[in-house]
Design an enzyme around this catalytic site. Structure first.
Site, PDB file in Angstrom:
ATOM      1  N   PRO A  61       0.833  -1.204   0.000  1.00  0.00           N
ATOM      2  CA  PRO A  61       0.000   0.000   0.000  1.00  0.00           C
ATOM      3  C   PRO A  61       0.866   1.252   0.000  1.00  0.00           C
ATOM      4  O   PRO A  61       1.781   1.376   0.812  1.00  0.00           O
ATOM      5  CB  PRO A  61      -0.791  -0.109   1.315  1.00  0.00           C
ATOM      6  N   THR A  94      -2.691  -0.906   9.081  1.00  0.00           N
ATOM      7  CA  THR A  94      -1.301  -0.466   9.302  1.00  0.00           C
ATOM      8  C   THR A  94      -1.200   0.169  10.683  1.00  0.00           C
ATOM      9  O   THR A  94      -1.948   1.093  11.008  1.00  0.00           O
ATOM     10  CB  THR A  94      -0.875   0.530   8.208  1.00  0.00           C
ATOM     11  N   ARG A 131      10.015  13.717   8.223  1.00  0.00           N
ATOM     12  CA  ARG A 131      10.835  13.372   7.051  1.00  0.00           C
ATOM     13  C   ARG A 131      11.435  14.682   6.553  1.00  0.00           C
ATOM     14  O   ARG A 131      10.717  15.562   6.053  1.00  0.00           O
ATOM     15  CB  ARG A 131       9.989  12.673   5.999  1.00  0.00           C
ATOM     16  N   LYS A 156      -0.204  -4.777   9.524  1.00  0.00           N
ATOM     17  CA  LYS A 156       1.049  -4.362   8.875  1.00  0.00           C
ATOM     18  C   LYS A 156       1.859  -3.449   9.788  1.00  0.00           C
ATOM     19  O   LYS A 156       1.316  -2.530  10.409  1.00  0.00           O
ATOM     20  CB  LYS A 156       0.735  -3.606   7.576  1.00  0.00           C
ATOM     21  N   HIS A 209       8.044  -0.050   7.398  1.00  0.00           N
ATOM     22  CA  HIS A 209       7.537   1.068   6.598  1.00  0.00           C
ATOM     23  C   HIS A 209       8.653   1.648   5.722  1.00  0.00           C
ATOM     24  O   HIS A 209       8.703   2.852   5.452  1.00  0.00           O
ATOM     25  CB  HIS A 209       6.964   2.159   7.518  1.00  0.00           C
TER      26      HIS A 209
HETATM   27  C1  LIG Z   1       5.407   7.064  -1.156  1.00  0.00           C
HETATM   28  C2  LIG Z   1       5.043   6.026  -0.147  1.00  0.00           C
HETATM   29  C3  LIG Z   1       3.785   6.048   0.433  1.00  0.00           C
HETATM   30  C4  LIG Z   1       3.423   5.081   1.365  1.00  0.00           C
HETATM   31  N1  LIG Z   1       2.160   5.093   1.870  1.00  0.00           N
HETATM   32  C5  LIG Z   1       1.764   4.095   2.686  1.00  0.00           C
HETATM   33  C6  LIG Z   1       0.423   4.024   3.131  1.00  0.00           C
HETATM   34  O1  LIG Z   1      -0.404   4.855   2.782  1.00  0.00           O
HETATM   35  N2  LIG Z   1       0.082   2.986   3.941  1.00  0.00           N
HETATM   36  C7  LIG Z   1       0.984   2.023   4.347  1.00  0.00           C
HETATM   37  O2  LIG Z   1       0.619   1.100   5.067  1.00  0.00           O
HETATM   38  N3  LIG Z   1       2.271   2.086   3.931  1.00  0.00           N
HETATM   39  C8  LIG Z   1       2.672   3.073   3.114  1.00  0.00           C
HETATM   40  N4  LIG Z   1       3.959   3.094   2.660  1.00  0.00           N
HETATM   41  C9  LIG Z   1       4.913   2.041   3.082  1.00  0.00           C
HETATM   42  C10 LIG Z   1       4.881   0.854   2.096  1.00  0.00           C
HETATM   43  O3  LIG Z   1       3.681   0.149   2.188  1.00  0.00           O
HETATM   44  C11 LIG Z   1       6.020  -0.144   2.400  1.00  0.00           C
HETATM   45  O4  LIG Z   1       5.915  -0.583   3.716  1.00  0.00           O
HETATM   46  C12 LIG Z   1       7.401   0.456   2.170  1.00  0.00           C
HETATM   47  O5  LIG Z   1       7.411   1.225   0.973  1.00  0.00           O
HETATM   48  C13 LIG Z   1       8.434  -0.669   2.070  1.00  0.00           C
HETATM   49  O6  LIG Z   1       9.734  -0.158   1.942  1.00  0.00           O
HETATM   50  P1  LIG Z   1      10.506  -0.118   0.529  1.00  0.00           P
HETATM   51  O7  LIG Z   1       9.664   0.669  -0.390  1.00  0.00           O
HETATM   52  O8  LIG Z   1      11.775   0.600   0.838  1.00  0.00           O
HETATM   53  O9  LIG Z   1      10.715  -1.521   0.090  1.00  0.00           O
HETATM   54  C14 LIG Z   1       4.357   4.074   1.746  1.00  0.00           C
HETATM   55  C15 LIG Z   1       5.623   4.062   1.152  1.00  0.00           C
HETATM   56  C16 LIG Z   1       5.974   5.019   0.217  1.00  0.00           C
HETATM   57  C17 LIG Z   1       7.326   4.953  -0.401  1.00  0.00           C
END
Ligand SMILES: Cc1cc2nc3c(=O)[nH]c(=O)nc-3n(C[C@H](O)[C@H](O)[C@H](O)COP(=O)(O)O)c2cc1C
Length: 393
Positions: free
Chosen positions: A81, A159, A168, A246, A270
């Site tokens: 997600p 989550t 950030r 999550k 995350h």
């Molecule tokens: C731009 C962005 C937005 C994200 N938004 C969400 C979100 O809305 N909900 C969520 O559970 N995780 C969110 N995540 C975390 C991702 O689900 C995931 O856990 C994370 O990107 C994994 O790390 P990696 O991209 O370095 O492999 C987000 C990540 C990114 C990069």
């Protein structure tokens, strides 16, 4: 006709995305918490994990088909997600969902996603899962889950690792905000990337539309610190479909969630976006696997950059792996064909690595494929053994 950029690896997608996206958007995707050491560790830890090649195993017929939570998928891989995917390129959500349908992969619509529940589910041919963030109250959060159920979703991801949105620094420096605030810096950034800016304007600037407290307007910084175990228990009673939690990184939390009756745990930090000092997610996987037992369904993300990483996560205890940032970089690099090319790289990697380690099916991948240094066994004094894994109490 412009030549299509070629993507052979996540690194190619990152380079292209960096050129094509306004700095503010690239930083929103790539950035993480604090000094960003945690996000780097997530990736580099994979380099320390080695796989043991095996030979003469008759691996001529291989299958990537994966059974997970009672359903068959084309790959052991889904799309994590992520909020506001349409900032990577116009129609990113639709591209992701259609590709997920074609490859039979699950795709998660975020609470901060800018496409509707129904559109995402229909584009993906029913492969969509919904990701819920706790809202301002238990009731508004449960209502958001009800909306997903009414739109035909059978899998919900709660989550839990964002009690507060972390600081950030890149976003702060860039004045990144949702909805957008057009500051002079942002104006200049967008003007320098006219292709992105014009296409994004033409398609309408994306806005989050699936969050719990829709009537109040989206507040990216809204606190979710009120979420507690009682909420998870209530959600478990209300949501009769498959429930995944999550953002679990502690074996104690994993055990507690398991005891509350969730269907799966999604091990993730995350992508380093929340706690810079969090341990690398891949290190936590075997610890959590030990805590929940060998049969309990585990998903994993954070740091997956190629198909070999996917295999390593499966070897260390995951049943299913999710892909984050690389998806958005590939979309920013070359739209739908960019994502398709990148996923093809993952498919080829997974398939070829399976041949190298002597397995033909995904469920044959396990700890036996892990290379453990014999020097360590033979000469424990020369190479100190790692700390024992903490007990799951
Ligand atoms: C731009 C962005 C937005 C994200 N938004 C969400 C979100 O809305 N909900 C969520 O559970 N995780 C969110 N995540 C975390 C991702 O689900 C995931 O856990 C994370 O990107 C994994 O790390 P990696 O991209 O370095 O492999 C987000 C990540 C990114 C990069």
């Amino acid at each position: 006709m412009a030549k299509r950029p070629r993507i052979f690896a996540t690194e190619d997608a990152v380079q292209l995305a960096k050129r094509r996206l306004p700095r503010m958007i690239f930083d929103f995707i790539e950035g993480s918490a604090g000094r960003e050491a945690g996000a780097k560790r997530n990736e580099t830890r994979f380099d320390d994990i080695m796989l043991q090649p095996r030979v003469l195993s008759n691996v001529g017929t291989r299958s990537l088909t994966t059974r997970f939570l009672g359903r068959e998928y084309g790959l052991p891989l889904g799309i994590a997600p992520m909020g506001m995917c349409n900032l990577a390129c116009p129609d990113a959500d639709a591209h992701i969902a259609r590709i997920a349908k074609g490859r039979q992969m699950p795709v998660c619509l975020s609470s901060a996603g800018s496409s509707s529940l129904r559109d995402m589910n229909s584009w993906s041919g029913g492969m969509a899962w919904f990701q819920l963030y706790f809202g301002q109250s238990v009731e508004s959060s449960l209502l958001a889950a009800d909306r997903a159920r009414d739109a035909g979703y059978d899998t919900l991801i709660l989550t839990v690792d964002v009690p507060e949105v972390s600081r950030r620094i890149r976003d702060q420096k860039n004045d990144f905000n949702l909805p957008f605030k057009m500051t002079p810096n942002a104006f200049l950034d967008f003007a320098l990337h006219p292709r992105w800016s014009l296409s994004t304007l033409a398609n309408g600037i994306p806005k989050p539309r699936n969050f719990a407290d829709q009537h109040k307007g989206f507040d990216r910084k809204a606190s979710r610190a009120g979420a507690n175990w009682a909420f998870l228990e209530t959600l478990r009673e209300r949501w009769t479909g498959r429930l995944i939690v999550k953002g679990i990184t502690s074996p104690k939390d994993a055990k507690r969630a398991q005891d509350l009756g969730v269907d799966a745990i999604y091990v993730s930090n995350h992508g380093g976006r929340q706690l810079d000092s969090a341990p690398p997610a891949i290190n936590l996987l075997p610890i959590i696997r030990r805590a929940v037992g060998s049969d309990f369904p585990l998903l994993f993300d954070s740091g997956i950059r190629n198909g070999e990483d996917v295999i390593k996560a499966l070897v260390l205890g995951a049943d299913f792996v999710m892909l984050g940032r690389p998806v958005l970089f590939a979309l920013a690099a070359a739209g739908r064909s960019g994502l398709d090319s990148l996923l093809q790289c993952f498919v080829e990697d997974i398939d070829l690595v399976m041949a190298q380690i002597g397995v033909s099916k995904i469920d044959e991948i396990g700890p036996q494929a892990l290379f453990t240094d014999t020097a360590q066994t033979l000469h424990p004094k020369l190479i100190p053994s790692p700390e024992p894994l903490s007990a799951a109490t």
